[in-house]
Enzyme design. Structure first.
Site, short mmCIF file in Angstrom:
data_model
loop_
_atom_site.label_atom_id
_atom_site.label_comp_id
_atom_site.label_asym_id
_atom_site.label_seq_id
_atom_site.Cartn_x
_atom_site.Cartn_y
_atom_site.Cartn_z
N GLY A 22 29.96 165.06 -1.38
CA GLY A 22 29.97 163.89 -2.27
C GLY A 22 28.68 163.78 -3.07
N GLY A 24 28.01 164.57 -6.09
CA GLY A 24 28.12 164.43 -7.54
C GLY A 24 27.95 163.01 -8.04
N ARG A 47 35.65 166.82 -4.72
CA ARG A 47 36.91 167.36 -5.21
C ARG A 47 36.87 167.66 -6.71
N ASP A 73 37.49 169.95 -1.00
CA ASP A 73 38.02 168.75 -0.35
C ASP A 73 37.67 168.88 1.13
N PHE A 105 38.54 151.51 0.79
CA PHE A 105 38.95 150.40 -0.08
C PHE A 105 39.24 149.22 0.82
N TYR A 156 28.85 148.75 10.08
CA TYR A 156 30.07 148.37 10.80
C TYR A 156 30.64 149.52 11.63
N LYS A 171 33.95 155.74 10.72
CA LYS A 171 32.49 155.78 10.79
C LYS A 171 32.03 155.68 12.26
N GLY A 198 23.07 149.34 4.39
CA GLY A 198 23.75 148.12 3.95
C GLY A 198 24.13 148.33 2.50
N ARG A 208 35.64 149.67 -5.39
CA ARG A 208 36.67 149.61 -4.36
C ARG A 208 36.48 148.49 -3.35
C1 HXC Z 1 46.24 149.93 -0.15
C2 HXC Z 1 45.89 152.08 -0.93
C3 HXC Z 1 44.85 151.62 -1.78
C4 HXC Z 1 44.55 150.22 -1.77
C5 HXC Z 1 45.04 153.75 -2.04
N1 HXC Z 1 45.96 153.40 -1.13
N2 HXC Z 1 44.34 152.68 -2.45
N3 HXC Z 1 46.56 151.26 -0.12
N4 HXC Z 1 45.29 149.42 -0.94
N5 HXC Z 1 43.58 149.70 -2.53
C6 HXC Z 1 46.92 154.28 -0.47
C7 HXC Z 1 47.85 154.99 -1.44
O1 HXC Z 1 48.93 154.15 -1.82
C8 HXC Z 1 48.30 156.18 -0.60
O2 HXC Z 1 49.26 155.81 0.36
C9 HXC Z 1 47.05 156.52 0.19
O3 HXC Z 1 46.23 155.34 0.19
C10 HXC Z 1 46.27 157.66 -0.42
O4 HXC Z 1 45.97 157.33 -1.77
P1 HXC Z 1 45.72 158.43 -2.88
O5 HXC Z 1 45.30 157.74 -4.12
O6 HXC Z 1 46.87 159.38 -2.94
O7 HXC Z 1 44.51 159.26 -2.17
P2 HXC Z 1 43.36 160.14 -2.77
O8 HXC Z 1 43.70 160.59 -4.17
O9 HXC Z 1 43.03 161.16 -1.74
O10 HXC Z 1 42.12 159.10 -2.92
C11 HXC Z 1 41.43 158.61 -1.82
C12 HXC Z 1 41.01 157.15 -1.99
C13 HXC Z 1 40.25 156.91 -3.32
C14 HXC Z 1 40.13 156.83 -0.77
C15 HXC Z 1 42.23 156.27 -1.99
O11 HXC Z 1 39.81 155.57 -3.41
C16 HXC Z 1 39.07 157.83 -3.47
O12 HXC Z 1 39.18 158.93 -4.01
N6 HXC Z 1 37.88 157.42 -2.97
C17 HXC Z 1 36.66 158.26 -2.97
C18 HXC Z 1 35.40 157.48 -3.24
C19 HXC Z 1 35.23 156.23 -2.43
O13 HXC Z 1 36.15 155.67 -1.85
N7 HXC Z 1 33.98 155.72 -2.47
C20 HXC Z 1 33.60 154.49 -1.80
C21 HXC Z 1 32.84 154.75 -0.57
S1 HXC Z 1 32.09 153.28 -0.17
P3 HXC Z 1 50.86 156.06 0.15
O14 HXC Z 1 51.46 155.66 1.45
O15 HXC Z 1 51.24 155.17 -0.99
O16 HXC Z 1 51.01 157.52 -0.17
C22 HXC Z 1 31.84 153.13 1.45
C23 HXC Z 1 30.88 152.00 1.74
C24 HXC Z 1 30.95 151.45 3.11
O17 HXC Z 1 32.34 153.86 2.24
C25 HXC Z 1 30.01 150.30 3.43
C26 HXC Z 1 29.66 149.30 2.41
C27 HXC Z 1 28.64 148.30 2.85
P1 NAP Z 2 30.73 157.32 -4.00
O1 NAP Z 2 29.86 157.57 -5.16
O2 NAP Z 2 32.14 156.96 -4.22
O3 NAP Z 2 30.60 158.55 -3.03
C1 NAP Z 2 31.65 159.13 -2.31
C2 NAP Z 2 31.70 160.59 -2.65
O4 NAP Z 2 32.62 161.24 -1.78
C3 NAP Z 2 32.14 160.88 -4.08
O5 NAP Z 2 31.21 161.72 -4.71
C4 NAP Z 2 33.48 161.59 -3.92
O6 NAP Z 2 33.64 162.59 -4.92
C5 NAP Z 2 33.34 162.19 -2.54
N1 NAP Z 2 34.63 162.42 -1.88
C6 NAP Z 2 35.60 161.52 -1.67
N2 NAP Z 2 36.65 162.10 -1.08
C7 NAP Z 2 36.31 163.41 -0.89
C8 NAP Z 2 36.96 164.51 -0.31
N3 NAP Z 2 38.18 164.41 0.21
N4 NAP Z 2 36.32 165.71 -0.27
C9 NAP Z 2 35.07 165.82 -0.79
N5 NAP Z 2 34.39 164.82 -1.36
C10 NAP Z 2 35.02 163.61 -1.40
O7 NAP Z 2 30.14 156.11 -3.09
P2 NAP Z 2 28.70 155.88 -2.42
O8 NAP Z 2 28.51 154.42 -2.37
O9 NAP Z 2 27.67 156.73 -3.05
O10 NAP Z 2 28.94 156.36 -0.91
C11 NAP Z 2 28.23 157.45 -0.35
C12 NAP Z 2 28.15 157.30 1.16
O11 NAP Z 2 27.40 156.14 1.51
C13 NAP Z 2 29.50 157.13 1.84
O12 NAP Z 2 29.49 157.81 3.09
C14 NAP Z 2 29.57 155.65 2.10
O13 NAP Z 2 30.42 155.31 3.17
C15 NAP Z 2 28.13 155.37 2.42
N6 NAP Z 2 27.73 153.97 2.28
C16 NAP Z 2 27.60 153.42 1.05
C17 NAP Z 2 27.19 152.12 0.94
C18 NAP Z 2 26.98 151.47 -0.39
O14 NAP Z 2 26.70 150.26 -0.43
N7 NAP Z 2 27.10 152.17 -1.50
C19 NAP Z 2 26.93 151.36 2.10
C20 NAP Z 2 27.08 151.96 3.33
C21 NAP Z 2 27.47 153.27 3.43
P3 NAP Z 2 35.08 163.05 -5.52
O15 NAP Z 2 35.82 161.82 -5.83
O16 NAP Z 2 34.69 163.88 -6.70
O17 NAP Z 2 35.72 163.89 -4.45
#
Ligand code: HXC
Ligand code: NAP
Length: 292
Positions: A22, A24, A47, A73, A105, A156, A171, A198, A208
């Site tokens: 991740g 990028g 990805r 991936d 999400f 969490y 996690k 945090g 998200r």
């Molecule tokens: C309910 C949802 C949904 C939503 C997706 N789905 N979004 N369901 N509510 N908001 C469902 C879809 O309908 C599908 O189920 C399944 O999840 C997979 O979705 P896809 O879009 O096909 O998956 P994919 O293309 O692999 O994308 C994965 C993703 C997407 C997680 C859904 O958001 C993503 O690419 N995220 C990567 C980056 C990311 O999330 N960054 C944030 C990290 S922040 P069905 O059954 O319909 O097929 C973080 C911070 C933590 O972790 C702490 C903060 C303090």
């Molecule tokens: P982000 O920019 O969305 O980072 C997530 C990265 O994961 C993206 O670059 C995404 O790239 C990659 N990724 C997602 N699915 C993948 C897959 N299947 N294979 C390979 N790569 C994949 O969000 P971020 O906030 O910087 O989060 C980074 C880390 O910090 C995460 O572990 C998150 O849980 C943690 N974190 C963040 C916060 C915050 O407040 N931001 C707080 C606590 C913890 P592609 O979509 O190109 O694959």
């Protein structure tokens, strides 16, 4: 010196070749930038190869460092093995891994399909396992020592959290893996640590977890005792330290960087900070009077 500034001395990561999943975008990109500035070679994966290439071009221009983007991936073990193969062809050695890739999400859990739940578990827990297992096998076989794994979790992982249940579940598993391997693989010179951030503003997380006007309604800074969100360089400083040999005796640790946020939520009487000073005078009298 200010907390927004780089912390380590130049060349601190000179001997390191680190894979950042991740890498990028968001925090992965910020950590990568600082690792490059400190002399590391960095392989970034996700990805989306176009995004990775753009980041690689930008960071190599800014830092002059060696950065190698590879599409992968993390859910797919074969793709993970391919990253290692290509990285070894390019740099000859890998001795660091940051498991940063994540999916997340907000949703009431009962609304989730089984596939939606699996998607998060697969990216976060299975993805971290895939990278760690594949690299661990290579490190042990080739006697690469020291080597370091850094897992990006969140607070969490141990408190749990409503509305992000798949992420919390995954996690927690990553944290258990961190502590387990810290002991089991120490004999091979492999350290495992974690960072629990945090809120640090990134597009990926904010889009998200705080979509629409949730950003205003649930301003994260308001529930942080230090009354601010994190700055990327602060996290990059901590990550670079944990990847460097300066932290050689830190193993199996999870370091929280959240301005006191999770403890604020946990402490029984923490809400009393809302009580104004004048009211404390009255309360003190009431308590003292009871004693009389
Ligand atoms: C309910 C949802 C949904 C939503 C997706 N789905 N979004 N369901 N509510 N908001 C469902 C879809 O309908 C599908 O189920 C399944 O999840 C997979 O979705 P896809 O879009 O096909 O998956 P994919 O293309 O692999 O994308 C994965 C993703 C997407 C997680 C859904 O958001 C993503 O690419 N995220 C990567 C980056 C990311 O999330 N960054 C944030 C990290 S922040 P069905 O059954 O319909 O097929 C973080 C911070 C933590 O972790 C702490 C903060 C303090
Ligand atoms: P982000 O920019 O969305 O980072 C997530 C990265 O994961 C993206 O670059 C995404 O790239 C990659 N990724 C997602 N699915 C993948 C897959 N299947 N294979 C390979 N790569 C994949 O969000 P971020 O906030 O910087 O989060 C980074 C880390 O910090 C995460 O572990 C998150 O849980 C943690 N974190 C963040 C916060 C915050 O407040 N931001 C707080 C606590 C913890 P592609 O979509 O190109 O694959």
């Amino acid at each position: 010196m200010k907390y927004q500034e780089p912390m380590l001395c130049p060349g601190s990561l000179q001997e390191k070749t680190i894979i950042v999943t991740g890498g990028g975008s968001g925090l992965g990109k910020s950590m990568t930038k600082y690792f490059l500035e400190l002399g590391a070679k960095v392989i970034i994966t996700s990805r989306n190869i176009e995004k990775l290439q753009t980041t690689a071009d930008e960071l190599s221009k800014i830092t002059g460092g060696d950065i190698f983007p590879v599409a992968c991936d993390v859910r797919d073990y074969e793709q993970v093995q391919n990253v290692i193969k290509l990285s070894l062809e390019k740099f000859g050695k890998i001795n660091g891994l940051v498991n940063n890739a994540a999916g997340n999400f907000i949703s009431p859990t009962e609304r989730l399909s089984a596939h939606a739940f699996d998607t998060i578990i697969d990216i976060v827990l299975k993805g971290s396992k895939n990278m760690t297992l594949a690299l661990g096998k290579y490190w042990i076989k080739e006697k690469i020592n020291p080597a370091t794994v850094l897992n990006i979790v969140t607070t969490y992982a141990w408190t749990g959290s409503a509305y992000v249940v798949p992420s919390a579940t995954a996690k927690a598993g990553v944290l258990a893996m961190t502590r387990s391997l810290a002991v089991e693989w120490a004999k091979y010179g492999i350290r495992s640590n974690a960072i629990a951030p945090g809120p640090f503003p990134t597009k990926g997380a904010w889009d998200r977890l705080l979509p629409g006007n949730l950003k205003e309604k649930f301003d994260p800074a308001k529930k942080i005792p230090l009354k601010r969100v994190g700055v990327h360089q602060e996290l990059a400083n901590l990550a670079a330290y944990l990847m460097s040999d300066f932290s050689a005796y830190i193993n199996g640790e999870v370091i929280t960087i959240d301005g006191g946020e999770w403890l604020y939520g946990a402490g029984e009487f923490n809400q009393l900070e809302k009580i104004p000073q004048e009211m404390w005078d009255m309360l003190e009298q009431m308590i003292k009077n009871r004693k009389k």
